[in-house]
Design a protein around this motif. Structure first.
Motif, PDB file in Angstrom:
ATOM      1  N   ASN A  86       0.993   6.757   2.365  1.00 39.19           N
ATOM      2  CA  ASN A  86       0.124   7.564   2.620  1.00 39.19           C
ATOM      3  C   ASN A  86      -1.379   7.020   2.740  1.00 39.19           C
ATOM      4  OD1 ASN A  86       1.708  10.044   2.459  1.00 39.19           O
ATOM      5  ND2 ASN A  86       1.726   9.798   0.111  1.00 39.19           N
ATOM      6  N   ASP A  87      -1.587   5.765   2.365  1.00 36.66           N
ATOM      7  CA  ASP A  87      -2.903   5.282   2.535  1.00 36.66           C
ATOM      8  C   ASP A  87      -2.751   3.966   3.629  1.00 36.66           C
ATOM      9  OD1 ASP A  87      -4.117   6.792   0.695  1.00 36.66           O
ATOM     10  OD2 ASP A  87      -3.423   5.366  -0.753  1.00 36.66           O
TER      11      ASP A  87
ATOM     12  N   ILE B 199       0.836  -1.184  -0.053  1.00 38.00           N
ATOM     13  CA  ILE B 199      -0.200  -0.031  -0.158  1.00 38.00           C
ATOM     14  C   ILE B 199       0.796   1.222   0.158  1.00 38.00           C
ATOM     15  CG2 ILE B 199      -1.498   1.120   1.376  1.00 38.00           C
ATOM     16  CD1 ILE B 199      -2.479  -1.406   2.627  1.00 38.00           C
ATOM     17  N   ASP B 200       0.270   2.187  -0.745  1.00 39.71           N
ATOM     18  CA  ASP B 200       1.102   3.384  -0.643  1.00 39.71           C
ATOM     19  C   ASP B 200       1.281   3.958   0.873  1.00 39.71           C
ATOM     20  OD1 ASP B 200       1.182   6.559  -0.413  1.00 39.71           O
ATOM     21  OD2 ASP B 200       1.865   6.249  -2.550  1.00 39.71           O
TER      22      ASP B 200
ATOM     23  N   TYR C 253      -3.084   2.688   6.716  1.00 35.71           N
ATOM     24  CA  TYR C 253      -3.779   2.821   8.155  1.00 35.71           C
ATOM     25  C   TYR C 253      -4.145   1.440   8.688  1.00 35.71           C
ATOM     26  CZ  TYR C 253      -4.345   7.668   6.310  1.00 35.71           C
ATOM     27  OH  TYR C 253      -4.184   9.008   5.850  1.00 35.71           O
TER      28      TYR C 253
END
Length: 278
Positions: free
Chosen positions: A14-15, A11-12, A17
């Motif tokens: 920034n994404d 996953i990037d 979580y």
């Protein structure tokens, strides 16, 4: 760095979580491991995976990938991030818990490729100061994510112009908060404590190197022995071997990084280079 992995999904960052129900957040129920990536390759990776698997077993956690699958996944993540020099962190938690207490059926596995830890040149050249602190880590043989003690001591450490703590209890040294500890006697014997310490991978390789060239003793190390030591050094994945030149207000030896410490670090780095070429 641009990509992390959560439970096998790249996953990037920034994404990337996690859910608030993760037991690492609620109960601190989690382990991790960390190694250097050099020339695009995790250094001594099987040793780190051995320790990661031991930590997981001792914490009753199941890694949700086979070793072969995890190694291939890490290789894919490194390639995806297009890095040559970096840090690799594996984190395993108790998973997403419905009641904030009971471990989930499946643990959560996070894999992070991080910027490399780079210490100031003067740390290597001039050595570190450590601050004695009466403490032994709970489950010291497991690489848990609980670093509360050193975080609570950060103001005292900063005020003392020290780089880290040196744990001791009942008159015996164990380890620093993030490194293994070695002492060099006047007779050029290298001594390192056997218990209440994390089985460091860098420590393992330094001991293998040292035993072929020096007298080595893995034995209980008294606090009083610090004050007659010729040299001292710490070791970790990010540091290699770094000299310790002062503990509290007392200089170690002549207060300079010793020749044996420099020799050990050079031999260790040579072993890393040999590994990278294999």
């Amino acid at each position: 760095m641009s990509y992390y992995s959560i439970n096998g999904n790249i996953i990037d960052q920034n994404d990337a979580y996690i859910h608030i129900s993760d037991l690492a957040l609620h109960r601190g129920y989690s382990i991790f491991d960390y190694c250097r990536i050099r020339k695009g390759k995790p250094v001594f990776f099987d040793d780190y995976l051995d320790r990661f698997e031991r930590s997981a077993a001792q914490m009753l956690l199941t890694i949700p990938m086979s070793r072969a699958a995890l190694k291939e996944h890490v290789r894919t993540l490194i390639d995806k991030n297009e890095v040559e020099e970096a840090g690799l962190k594996l984190i395993l938690t108790g998973g997403y818990s419905a009641d904030g207490y009971t471990p989930a059926a499946e643990a959560n596995l996070y894999v992070l490729v991080l910027p490399p830890i780079v210490f100031p040149k003067e740390y290597v050249e001039n050595g570190w100061k450590l601050l004695l602190h009466d403490h032994v880590r709970h489950r010291a043989d497991v690489k848990v994510t609980n670093y509360i003690e050193v975080l609570l001591m950060r103001n005292q450490t900063k005020t003392a112009h020290a780089q880290d703590l040196l744990y001791h209890q009942n008159g015996y040294i164990s380890e620093s908060s993030r490194s293994n500890f070695f002492l060099v006697t006047e007779e050029q014997t290298i001594v390192t404590p056997p218990s209440d310490v994390l089985p460091g991978i860098t420590r393992k390789h330094i001991l293998e190197i040292a035993k072929s060239k020096f007298k080595v003793e893995v034995r209980p190390l008294k606090v009083d022995e610090l004050w007659t030591a010729k040299e001292a050094f710490i070791s970790s994945s990010a540091k290699g071997a770094i000299g310790v030149v002062q503990i509290d207000d007392q200089l170690i030896g002549d207060g300079k990084v010793g020749d044996l410490t420099r020799q050990i670090n050079n031999l260790y780095e040579a072993k890393v280079e040999t590994y990278l070429m294999s």
